[in-house]
Design an enzyme around this catalytic site. Structure first.
Site, PDB file in Angstrom:
ATOM      1  N   HIS A  86       0.819  -1.225   0.000  1.00  0.00           N
ATOM      2  CA  HIS A  86       0.000   0.000   0.000  1.00  0.00           C
ATOM      3  C   HIS A  86       0.852   1.275   0.000  1.00  0.00           C
ATOM      4  O   HIS A  86       0.510   2.262   0.649  1.00  0.00           O
ATOM      5  CB  HIS A  86      -0.962   0.024   1.207  1.00  0.00           C
ATOM      6  N   ASN A 132     -10.615  -2.973   1.625  1.00  0.00           N
ATOM      7  CA  ASN A 132     -10.131  -3.111   0.247  1.00  0.00           C
ATOM      8  C   ASN A 132     -11.273  -2.763  -0.688  1.00  0.00           C
ATOM      9  O   ASN A 132     -12.426  -2.714  -0.272  1.00  0.00           O
ATOM     10  CB  ASN A 132      -9.691  -4.557  -0.036  1.00  0.00           C
ATOM     11  N   TYR A 180      -0.719  -4.287  11.404  1.00  0.00           N
ATOM     12  CA  TYR A 180      -0.775  -2.901  10.936  1.00  0.00           C
ATOM     13  C   TYR A 180      -0.110  -1.927  11.897  1.00  0.00           C
ATOM     14  O   TYR A 180       0.738  -1.128  11.492  1.00  0.00           O
ATOM     15  CB  TYR A 180      -2.219  -2.499  10.619  1.00  0.00           C
TER      16      TYR A 180
END
Ligand code: NDP
Length: 514
Positions: free
Chosen positions: A59, A132, A342
């Site tokens: 990303h 997503n 994350y």
């Protein structure tokens, strides 16, 4: 200081009339020897060498903007979340929509999933939805998460993208077939980030203080319509306008065409999960819409461009672990792994104090005196409040209400609700693949059958990629895998791919992937 205006300073404030000063000893015959007293020069050189931060491993390339979430519909029967209740209530939002595999400097118009990250700054802390643009993911076993991403990136020997790696991974992890059907369909190459949906993919819980809860999946649906590029349009734009998606979003906002999305949820009562046709915690499956219809709760609007990219978008850190009271994790293994991965990525990329950065800092009060110090701490660091648990001394810096004795820290209603699913839910064999994994891809193939030319475009998109596979056996395994979705799909894919290869003598390993 007035006499210096306009003026510059050194990093610690000393004013200087120019920003390009050096001190040197002249040789008298041209040139000169630069002195270590050239503080401005040394600062500038040192800063330049250090001005990049690590890019995201996935990303990395993104468009981003700010805006708001507005409550449009009542969901007070399923969640207490403050930001989601009270029709008309607005909360600040940061959004970042990215490609996944390619690097930060790469072109926007490539075939890839899009990350669709939303941070809602609520009165109860930050609520992140890290979605997503497709409702399913390639794998359901989190231990495969690094592998699937590596297989889509560069070959470690050649440093170029490699269709052999890609298909070697996927034919040996065929639970990814559903996500592949999305990737090579029209939605795999969006025309802009305004024209994509966001899906949580993961299953969350919406909870209430009375202990009741529901399982939900988020669907964040674009009001601009779904638009896509063909492979050849994407390839041309990748050369001509590599930052197409970033600029498109900025232009739309600058001209007052604020993009918006309707935020909806699919909802399942815990008593219904055993009779659901799928494992509702399996990220490779959707929840059928007829059985679990969408329920609208609000809308997202983007109306402010960033004034500085690094400060607002690059340093933004999103995590599925950022949940407010009224929203909780479910027994979804991918969600649990993402809740670790994350923030761990942000700790590596930005440092442990990334939550202090204005773009990430919540609007609500933060009080965690047991998490203090650390590198680059620019707060008052909790003064002399106890930095250990169990203290009964009144902390100086605490602005809230102290818990009653017997309560542990936060309000009692923030204790997590307990899932009752262990003995009742169907359990997916997360590492094995069965016929069941091909049913929903087959349904999507049928959806495409009703859209003009969609199946043909799908086969061409796929053949363009599979024709990059140099191992014949791997190509055969790929045709066989898509043949399990639909026999004719497998046959047509083989025909088109092999014909491409016959006509393609030069650079057979090159793909249209990037
Ligand atoms: P429906 O048959 O009721 O609807 C199909 C959905 O597919 C549409 O609502 C749309 O989702 C999406 N869609 C339409 N065209 C395309 C396309 N070319 N490529 C990808 N997605 C498209 O849905 P069901 O629930 O019965 O599921 C049928 C199949 O649809 C599933 O197996 C799944 O592959 C796919 N799908 C299902 C979703 C779900 O959450 N149930 C979401 C998206 C796709 P949207 O309205 O979100 O744009």
């Amino acid at each position: 200081m007035g006499s210096y205006l306009p003026y510059y300073t050194l990093a610690e404030g000393a004013p200087l009339p120019r920003n390009d000063t050096i001190e040197q000893v002249s040789t008298g015959s041209g040139g000169g020897h630069v002195l270590l007293t050239s503080t401005q020069l040394i600062e500038q050189l040192a800063h330049f060498s250090r001005e990049r931060i690590p890019e995201r491993v996935v990303h990395a390339k993104a468009a981003g903007a700010r805006g708001y979430y507005e409550v449009t519909d009542d969901v007070s029967d399923i969640t207490d979340a403050d930001f989601a209740n009270g029709i008309g209530k607005k909360s600040d939002v940061l959004m970042r929509i990215s490609t996944v595999g390619p690097e930060r400097g790469s072109a926007d118009t490539v075939r890839d999933f899009r990350g669709f990250a939303v941070k809602i700054k609520t009165a109860q802390g930050n609520q992140d939805f890290v979605c997503n643009n497709q409702p399913v993911f390639f794998v359901r076993n989190p231990s495969k998460f690094p592998s699937v991403n590596r297989s889509h990136k560069r070959n470690p020997a050649t440093n170029s993208s490699d269709a052999n790696m890609f298909w070697d991974f996927h034919v040996n992890s065929q639970e990814s077939i559903h996500a592949l059907m999305f990737l090579f369909g029209d939605r795999g190459l969006p025309s802009s980030v305004r024209h994509v949906n966001g899906y949580s993919g993961n299953t969350y819980k919406f909870t209430k203080a009375d202990g009741t809860y529901h399982y939900v999946r988020m669907h964040i649906k674009t009001n601009q319509g779904i638009h896509y590029f063909t492979n050849s349009e994407g390839a041309e734009l990748a050369g001509k306008e590599p930052d197409k998606h970033i600029l498109d979003l900025q232009d739309a906002i600058n001209t007052g065409e604020f993009p918006s999305w309707d935020v909806c949820v699919q909802v399942i009562h815990p008593r219904d999960i055993a009779s659901a046709p799928i494992d509702i915690f399996d990220m490779t499956k959707v929840w059928p819409k007829k059985q679990f219809p969408l329920r609208k709760m609000g809308r997202l609007v983007l109306d402010r461009n960033p004034s500085n990219w690094l400060a607002e978008i690059e340093q933004a850190a999103f995590s599925p672990s950022n949940m407010v009271p009224g929203i909780e994790p479910s027994p979804d293994p991918m969600l649990q792994a993402r809740m670790f991965a994350y923030p761990d990525a942000a700790r590596y990329r930005l440092g442990i104090n990334h939550t202090f950065l204005p773009t990430n800092a919540p609007k609500s009060e933060v009080y965690v005196p047991t998490e203090r110090d650390r590198r680059m701490n620019f707060t008052t660091n909790y003064g002399d409040d106890p930095n250990y648990v169990g203290s009964k001394l009144k902390p100086m810096n605490f602005k809230g209400t102290l818990p009653q004795s017997g309560q542990n820290g936060h309000a009692a209603n923030q204790m997590k609700t307990l899932d009752q699913v262990e003995t009742t839910a169907p359990i997916t064999a997360f590492t094995t693949v069965s016929d069941n994994d091909f049913e929903q891809p087959r349904a999507l193939w049928e959806v495409m059958a009703k859209q003009d030319g969609a199946q043909e475009r799908f086969i061409n998109n796929l053949a363009a990629h599979v024709s990059g596979v140099t191992h014949k056996m791997l190509r055969e395994q790929t045709y066989e895998m898509f043949g399990k979705v639909d026999a004719k799909l497998g046959e047509d894919l083989k025909k088109v791919t092999e014909a491409k290869l016959e006509g393609n003598h030069a650079h057979p390993h090159k793909t249209a992937w990037h």
